[in-house]
Scaffold this active site. Structure first.
Site, PDB file in Angstrom:
ATOM      1  N   GLU A 154       5.547  -4.513   4.325  1.00 26.98           N
ATOM      2  CA  GLU A 154       4.987  -4.841   5.626  1.00 26.98           C
ATOM      3  C   GLU A 154       5.114  -6.346   5.887  1.00 26.98           C
ATOM      4  OE1 GLU A 154       4.288  -2.499   7.554  1.00 26.98           O
ATOM      5  OE2 GLU A 154       2.927  -0.996   6.742  1.00 26.98           O
ATOM      6  N   ASP A 158       9.647   4.640  -1.584  1.00 20.40           N
ATOM      7  CA  ASP A 158       8.193   4.496  -1.557  1.00 20.40           C
ATOM      8  C   ASP A 158       7.474   5.846  -1.643  1.00 20.40           C
ATOM      9  OD1 ASP A 158       9.031   5.354   0.962  1.00 20.40           O
ATOM     10  OD2 ASP A 158       8.452   3.510   1.980  1.00 20.40           O
ATOM     11  N   ASP A 212       7.338  -2.531  13.024  1.00 23.10           N
ATOM     12  CA  ASP A 212       6.920  -3.894  12.675  1.00 23.10           C
ATOM     13  C   ASP A 212       7.956  -4.588  11.783  1.00 23.10           C
ATOM     14  OD1 ASP A 212       6.582  -2.480  10.348  1.00 23.10           O
ATOM     15  OD2 ASP A 212       4.448  -2.943  10.105  1.00 23.10           O
ATOM     16  N   HIS A 267       9.165  -3.288   8.942  1.00 25.94           N
ATOM     17  CA  HIS A 267       9.076  -2.971   7.514  1.00 25.94           C
ATOM     18  C   HIS A 267      10.309  -2.205   7.029  1.00 25.94           C
ATOM     19  CE1 HIS A 267       6.607   0.921   8.419  1.00 25.94           C
ATOM     20  NE2 HIS A 267       7.861   1.263   8.215  1.00 25.94           N
TER      21      HIS A 267
HETATM   22  P1  PGA Z   1      11.108   6.621  11.117  1.00 23.97           P
HETATM   23  O1  PGA Z   1      10.425   5.627  10.080  1.00 23.97           O
HETATM   24  O2  PGA Z   1      12.487   6.889  10.579  1.00 23.97           O
HETATM   25  O3  PGA Z   1      10.253   7.828  11.104  1.00 23.97           O
HETATM   26  O4  PGA Z   1      11.137   5.904  12.428  1.00 23.97           O
HETATM   27  C1  PGA Z   1      11.135   4.530   9.633  1.00 23.97           C
HETATM   28  C2  PGA Z   1      10.260   3.687   8.744  1.00 23.97           C
HETATM   29  O5  PGA Z   1       9.049   3.583   8.989  1.00 23.97           O
HETATM   30  O6  PGA Z   1      10.802   3.086   7.802  1.00 23.97           O
END
Ligand code: PGA
Length: 243
Positions: A143, A67, A136, A138
């Protein structure tokens, strides 16, 4: 789903890097799907070190990232292209033209997304996709929603994601509100998935994703349907799971 339980973040990072290194060793011209966020940084550090030590060769490897924020150019230090250059690509012997991140500078969402789908298809798909998870549920920036979005698309980030990501920006208002992300089909078509998770704060969403029902309300739950997922997680992240 094969579960590798590690003591802590450091051990998780090493195990994840070993799996990625094995992929590169077995198929030197493989396609790696890569991820940003804080979770993979430790694994990337090992890959850089092993490449410097002459143990790994990335000269034929191709990469596609999950992304990118819409509206951020590669020179913006909050863009995911910048993150990847800094945390991995600049430290390994990869050809930059073999690395791909959605084009955040492209304002035409449809164009940005169809170009990215074509790039993934043109590479013959992804051999190993690295994934983290958001609080959440994702994966990439897919999302929670009413249906699984299949291909690369433009998303409105949820308040929870904006809140979680604001730590990287000066202020919350600076966090872009939209992003381009691979869709669920792009991810599910990867031949192998390496799912990395660390920390107690991820324990509840990990349990929901792995032991709960498969639902677009918890995007990572779709991974239960993938035939070859390696989950590398530390004790804290696995603390609520039945195992
Ligand atoms: P993080 O993010 O590794 O910084 O916890 C993970 C994500 O949002 O996919």
């Amino acid at each position: 789903m094969k579960i590798y339980k590690t003591k802590n973040y450091e051990e998780m990072s090493k195990k994840a890097a070993q799996i990625m290194a094995a992929q590169v060793t077995l198929k030197p011209d493989c396609v790696l799907g890569l991820a940003t966020g804080s979770t993979p940084v430790g694994a990337y550090g090992h890959l850089i070190q092993w490449c410097k030590d002459g143990l790994l060769d990335f000269s034929q490897v191709k990469t596609v990232n999950l992304d990118e924020y819409k509206g951020l150019t590669p020179d913006n230090d909050q863009s995911y292209r910048y993150f990847m250059n800094k945390n991995l690509f600049s430290g390994i012997n990869i050809s930059m033209e073999n690395t791909h991140v959605p084009n955040g500078a492209e304002t035409d969402s449809q164009k940005a997304c169809s170009q990215y789908n074509a790039i993934i298809a043109g590479m013959g798909g992804i051999d190993l996709q690295l994934l983290g998870i958001g609080h959440d549920g994702h994966i990439g920036f897919n999302e929670p929603g009413d249906s699984f979005e299949l291909e690369t698309h433009c998303v409105d980030l949820t308040p929870l994601t904006i809140e979680a990501n604001k730590r990287f920006f000066e202020k919350a208002e600076d966090v872009p509100r939209q992003a381009y992300t691979m869709g669920i089909r792009n991810i599910m078509l990867a031949r192998k998935i390496l799912f990395v998770i660390s920390g107690e704060d991820k324990a509840e969403i990990l349990k929901k994703s792995v032991e709960g029902p498969v639902t677009p309300q918890v995007p990572a739950s779709v991974l239960q349907l993938h035939p070859d997922v390696m989950l590398v997680a530390d004790e804290a992240a696995l603390s609520l799971m039945k195992l």
